[in-house]
Design an enzyme around this catalytic site. Sequence first.
Site, PDB file in Angstrom:
ATOM      1  N   LYS A  22       0.857  -1.206   0.000  1.00  9.75           N
ATOM      2  CA  LYS A  22       0.000   0.000   0.000  1.00  9.75           C
ATOM      3  C   LYS A  22       0.883   1.242   0.000  1.00  9.75           C
ATOM      4  O   LYS A  22       0.671   2.175  -0.774  1.00  9.75           O
ATOM      5  CB  LYS A  22      -0.880   0.012   1.238  1.00  9.75           C
ATOM      6  N   ASN A  23       1.910   1.249   0.858  1.00  8.84           N
ATOM      7  CA  ASN A  23       2.701   2.472   1.052  1.00  8.84           C
ATOM      8  C   ASN A  23       3.714   2.728  -0.059  1.00  8.84           C
ATOM      9  O   ASN A  23       4.444   3.713  -0.007  1.00  8.84           O
ATOM     10  CB  ASN A  23       3.381   2.440   2.420  1.00  8.84           C
ATOM     11  N   CYS A 116      -5.229  11.965  11.980  1.00  7.01           N
ATOM     12  CA  CYS A 116      -5.815  10.636  11.835  1.00  7.01           C
ATOM     13  C   CYS A 116      -5.757   9.982  13.201  1.00  7.01           C
ATOM     14  O   CYS A 116      -5.433  10.593  14.195  1.00  7.01           O
ATOM     15  CB  CYS A 116      -5.060   9.834  10.794  1.00  7.01           C
ATOM     16  N   ARG A 121      -1.086  14.938  12.204  1.00  6.71           N
ATOM     17  CA  ARG A 121      -0.209  14.529  11.100  1.00  6.71           C
ATOM     18  C   ARG A 121       0.261  15.805  10.399  1.00  6.71           C
ATOM     19  O   ARG A 121      -0.267  16.194   9.380  1.00  6.71           O
ATOM     20  CB  ARG A 121      -0.960  13.595  10.153  1.00  6.71           C
ATOM     21  N   PRO A 122       1.222  16.521  10.992  1.00  3.23           N
ATOM     22  CA  PRO A 122       1.677  17.796  10.415  1.00  3.23           C
ATOM     23  C   PRO A 122       2.336  17.581   9.057  1.00  3.23           C
ATOM     24  O   PRO A 122       2.774  16.476   8.719  1.00  3.23           O
ATOM     25  CB  PRO A 122       2.698  18.298  11.429  1.00  3.23           C
ATOM     26  N   ILE A 123       2.381  18.648   8.274  1.00  4.60           N
ATOM     27  CA  ILE A 123       3.042  18.581   6.955  1.00  4.60           C
ATOM     28  C   ILE A 123       4.067  19.700   6.818  1.00  4.60           C
ATOM     29  O   ILE A 123       4.441  20.079   5.704  1.00  4.60           O
ATOM     30  CB  ILE A 123       2.001  18.666   5.814  1.00  4.60           C
ATOM     31  N   ASP A 124       4.551  20.213   7.937  1.00  3.14           N
ATOM     32  CA  ASP A 124       5.528  21.315   7.903  1.00  3.14           C
ATOM     33  C   ASP A 124       6.790  20.949   7.140  1.00  3.14           C
ATOM     34  O   ASP A 124       7.341  21.771   6.394  1.00  3.14           O
ATOM     35  CB  ASP A 124       5.874  21.759   9.324  1.00  3.14           C
ATOM     36  N   LEU A 125       7.239  19.712   7.257  1.00  2.00           N
ATOM     37  CA  LEU A 125       8.472  19.308   6.554  1.00  2.00           C
ATOM     38  C   LEU A 125       8.240  19.284   5.036  1.00  2.00           C
ATOM     39  O   LEU A 125       9.109  19.690   4.255  1.00  2.00           O
ATOM     40  CB  LEU A 125       8.931  17.930   7.034  1.00  2.00           C
ATOM     41  N   ASP A 307       4.666   0.569  11.866  1.00  2.00           N
ATOM     42  CA  ASP A 307       3.425  -0.089  11.422  1.00  2.00           C
ATOM     43  C   ASP A 307       3.368  -1.557  11.824  1.00  2.00           C
ATOM     44  O   ASP A 307       2.307  -2.170  11.799  1.00  2.00           O
ATOM     45  CB  ASP A 307       3.275   0.006   9.894  1.00  2.00           C
ATOM     46  N   ILE A 329       7.768   7.066  16.615  1.00  2.00           N
ATOM     47  CA  ILE A 329       7.438   7.762  15.366  1.00  2.00           C
ATOM     48  C   ILE A 329       6.178   8.601  15.498  1.00  2.00           C
ATOM     49  O   ILE A 329       6.168   9.772  15.138  1.00  2.00           O
ATOM     50  CB  ILE A 329       7.277   6.742  14.202  1.00  2.00           C
ATOM     51  N   ARG A 399      -8.497  -0.507   4.301  1.00  2.00           N
ATOM     52  CA  ARG A 399      -7.561   0.467   3.726  1.00  2.00           C
ATOM     53  C   ARG A 399      -6.241  -0.197   3.365  1.00  2.00           C
ATOM     54  O   ARG A 399      -5.540   0.241   2.456  1.00  2.00           O
ATOM     55  CB  ARG A 399      -7.276   1.589   4.733  1.00  2.00           C
TER      56      ARG A 399
HETATM   57  C1  EPZ Z   1       4.207   6.889   6.051  1.00  2.00           C
HETATM   58  O1  EPZ Z   1       3.434   7.914   6.661  1.00  2.00           O
HETATM   59  C2  EPZ Z   1       3.303   5.667   5.999  1.00  2.00           C
HETATM   60  N1  EPZ Z   1       2.133   5.968   5.199  1.00  2.00           N
HETATM   61  C3  EPZ Z   1       2.895   5.280   7.415  1.00  2.00           C
HETATM   62  O2  EPZ Z   1       2.105   4.092   7.326  1.00  2.00           O
HETATM   63  C4  EPZ Z   1       4.156   4.982   8.211  1.00  2.00           C
HETATM   64  O3  EPZ Z   1       3.797   4.673   9.547  1.00  2.00           O
HETATM   65  C5  EPZ Z   1       5.075   6.210   8.201  1.00  2.00           C
HETATM   66  O4  EPZ Z   1       5.367   6.582   6.832  1.00  2.00           O
HETATM   67  C6  EPZ Z   1       6.387   5.949   8.914  1.00  2.00           C
HETATM   68  O5  EPZ Z   1       7.037   4.876   8.336  1.00  2.00           O
HETATM   69  C7  EPZ Z   1       2.233   5.926   3.843  1.00  2.00           C
HETATM   70  O6  EPZ Z   1       3.288   5.668   3.298  1.00  2.00           O
HETATM   71  C8  EPZ Z   1       0.980   6.173   3.073  1.00  2.00           C
HETATM   72  P1  EPZ Z   1       6.240  10.340   8.127  1.00  2.00           P
HETATM   73  P2  EPZ Z   1       3.961   9.446   6.664  1.00  2.00           P
HETATM   74  O7  EPZ Z   1       6.114  11.563   7.324  1.00  2.00           O
HETATM   75  O8  EPZ Z   1       4.642   9.733   5.397  1.00  2.00           O
HETATM   76  C9  EPZ Z   1       6.082  13.539  11.629  1.00  2.00           C
HETATM   77  C10 EPZ Z   1       0.240   2.717   7.678  1.00  2.00           C
HETATM   78  O9  EPZ Z   1      -0.257   2.194   8.696  1.00  2.00           O
HETATM   79  N2  EPZ Z   1       6.033  14.539  10.557  1.00  2.00           N
HETATM   80  O10 EPZ Z   1       7.488   9.518   8.011  1.00  2.00           O
HETATM   81  O11 EPZ Z   1       2.842  10.309   7.080  1.00  2.00           O
HETATM   82  C11 EPZ Z   1       4.790  12.726  11.703  1.00  2.00           C
HETATM   83  O12 EPZ Z   1       3.820  13.409  12.486  1.00  2.00           O
HETATM   84  C12 EPZ Z   1       0.722   4.152   7.739  1.00  2.00           C
HETATM   85  O13 EPZ Z   1       0.380   2.129   6.573  1.00  2.00           O
HETATM   86  C13 EPZ Z   1       6.128  15.887  10.890  1.00  2.00           C
HETATM   87  O14 EPZ Z   1       6.263  16.262  12.060  1.00  2.00           O
HETATM   88  O15 EPZ Z   1       5.025   9.357   7.853  1.00  2.00           O
HETATM   89  C14 EPZ Z   1       5.241  11.463  12.351  1.00  2.00           C
HETATM   90  O16 EPZ Z   1       5.279  11.655  13.746  1.00  2.00           O
HETATM   91  C15 EPZ Z   1       0.551   4.781   9.110  1.00  2.00           C
HETATM   92  N3  EPZ Z   1       6.050  16.816   9.901  1.00  2.00           N
HETATM   93  C16 EPZ Z   1       6.652  11.269  11.804  1.00  2.00           C
HETATM   94  O17 EPZ Z   1       7.072  12.564  11.327  1.00  2.00           O
HETATM   95  C17 EPZ Z   1       5.896  16.459   8.582  1.00  2.00           C
HETATM   96  O18 EPZ Z   1       5.859  17.357   7.713  1.00  2.00           O
HETATM   97  C18 EPZ Z   1       6.748  10.271  10.676  1.00  2.00           C
HETATM   98  O19 EPZ Z   1       5.946  10.737   9.649  1.00  2.00           O
HETATM   99  C19 EPZ Z   1       5.791  15.077   8.268  1.00  2.00           C
HETATM  100  C20 EPZ Z   1       5.868  14.143   9.266  1.00  2.00           C
END
Ligand code: EPZ
Length: 422
Positions: A22-23, A116, A121-125, A307, A329, A399
Site C-alpha cells: 500500500k505504502n 488521523c 499529522r503535520p506537513i511542515d516538513l 506499522d 514515530i 484500507r
Molecule cells: C508513512 O506515513 C506511511 N504511510 C505510514 O504508514 C508509516 O507509519 C510512516 O510513513 C512511517 O514509516 C504511507 O506511506 C501512506 P512520516 P507518513 O512523514 O509519510 C512527523 C500505515 O499504517 N512529521 O514519516 O505520514 C509525523 O507526524 C501508515 O500504513 C512531521 O512532524 O510518515 C510522524 O510523527 C501509518 N512533519 C513522523 O514525522 C511532517 O511534515 C513520521 O511521519 C511530516 C511528518
Amino acid sequence: MDTLMIRGGNRLEGEIPIHGAKNSALPLLAATLLVQGVSEIHNCPRLSDVKASIAILRHLGCRVEQQEDTVTVDSTALCGSAIPDTLMREMRSSIVFLGAIVARCGEAVLTYPGGCELGPRPIDLHLAALRRLGVTVEECHGYIRCRVARRLRGAEIALSFPSVGATENVLLAACTAEGTTVLRHAAREPEIGDLCDFLNACGARITGGDSGTLVIEGVPRLQGARHRVMADRIEAATYLAAAAVTGGTLTLTGCPALPVSPVFPALEQAGCRLYTGAPERLHIRAPARLSRVGTVRTMPYPGFPTDGAAPLLAAACVGRGTSVFVENIFENRYKYVDELTRMGARIQVDGRVAVVEGVDALQGATVACTDLRGGAALVVAALAAGGESRVTELGHLDRGYEDLTGCLAAVGAAIRRQTIPD
Ligand code: EPZ
C-alpha cells in the site's frame, strides 16, 4: 456494518501470498501525474486507499483503468490542480499528490489532509522542502495554495526528520525541476527505493538509493513506464505475528526477506524460527507458546517499523513474561490497546511506552478497529483468544489489507466476514 467473526485457537499452517505494498502503490500512483502519457502499475493491491488515489487521479482529469492488480493511468489530459476536501479527507497520504501536481501544473490547491487516529499529522516538513524548491505556499482557512513563478529549481534540502511523505514529495517535485536537488536525511524505507526505481524508469535521474542522501538531477520531462509494486513488508509482518500467536507454521510467498527483516529479532527472541528457502519465500515456525519479545523500539527504517508494532504487541499479550514497546514515530499509536484489554490483555500505556504483561489466554470479545494497524492487532489477538470474537469498523482494515479474511481462512483460521444490516 460488516463484522469479522473469529473463533480463536487454530494453529495457522500453509502459504499466504503477499500483495503489493500500500505504502508504495500510493506514491507510485501520484507519480503517474508527472508523466504526459501512459503508465502501468502492476501488483497494485486492491484496497480502499488505492481506490481513493484513483478517484483523485480521475478528478484531476487522468484516465484510469484497473484490471485485476494492474492500474493503467493516462495522464495526458490532466486538467486540474485542485483536490477537493472530500477526497483529501478520505486518505491522509493524499498530501503526497502535492509535489506531483505542482511539478506538472505549476500550481496546486489542497486542503489539509487532516489528522488521523495516530495523532496530529503535520506537513511542515513537506511545505518547507517545497519552498526550498521555489514553491510559494500560502496556508489559509484550511487550504494550502501553492504556486511556482516559472519553473521549480533544484536546491539543497536537509530534512529535520526522515519523513517518508516529505521525501516522496521532494522526489516528485524535483524530478523535472531546473538543476539538481540534494536531499539529506531522506527516509530510507524500501518504498522510497521503489518510487525511485519507477521514476528512473520514466527517465528521471535519481541516485542515492537507501543511503539517506538522494541526488535528483532535473530532466525536462518524463515518459510513461511499467512498474511492479514491491511486496508489502507490513502485510508480511502482520501475518508473521498471526503465525507467532497461534504457534503456527507459515510460508509467505512473493515476499523478499530483507524489507521485513527489521521485525525478525523480536520474533526470534520470542522463540520463532524464521528462514528463507527459495527466493521470495519467507518461512516462520512458531513455538507452542511465545516468550517475551523483549523491548521493541520503533524507528525509521532499517529500525523496527512503527506499522509492525501493533500486530506484534497483540501477539506478546499471550507470551510468557513482560514485553515493552516504545513508539518513537507517532504521538498516539495505542488507541487499540483499550480494545485488547476487553479481551483480557494486561497492558499499561504511558505516553509512547506500552508495557505488556503476558497472560495465559485471552478471551473472545466484541472489539472495534480504531485504525489500520490497530485493527490488525485485534485480528491477531482474536486468532489466539478462547471463544469467538467479533471485530467491527472494518473500513480501517480495508484500507491496507487485501482479502485478509480469505488469506487467513486459507491457512486454517476460523474466520468469516459477515454483513450485519445496520
Ligand atoms: C508513512 O506515513 C506511511 N504511510 C505510514 O504508514 C508509516 O507509519 C510512516 O510513513 C512511517 O514509516 C504511507 O506511506 C501512506 P512520516 P507518513 O512523514 O509519510 C512527523 C500505515 O499504517 N512529521 O514519516 O505520514 C509525523 O507526524 C501508515 O500504513 C512531521 O512532524 O510518515 C510522524 O510523527 C501509518 N512533519 C513522523 O514525522 C511532517 O511534515 C513520521 O511521519 C511530516 C511528518
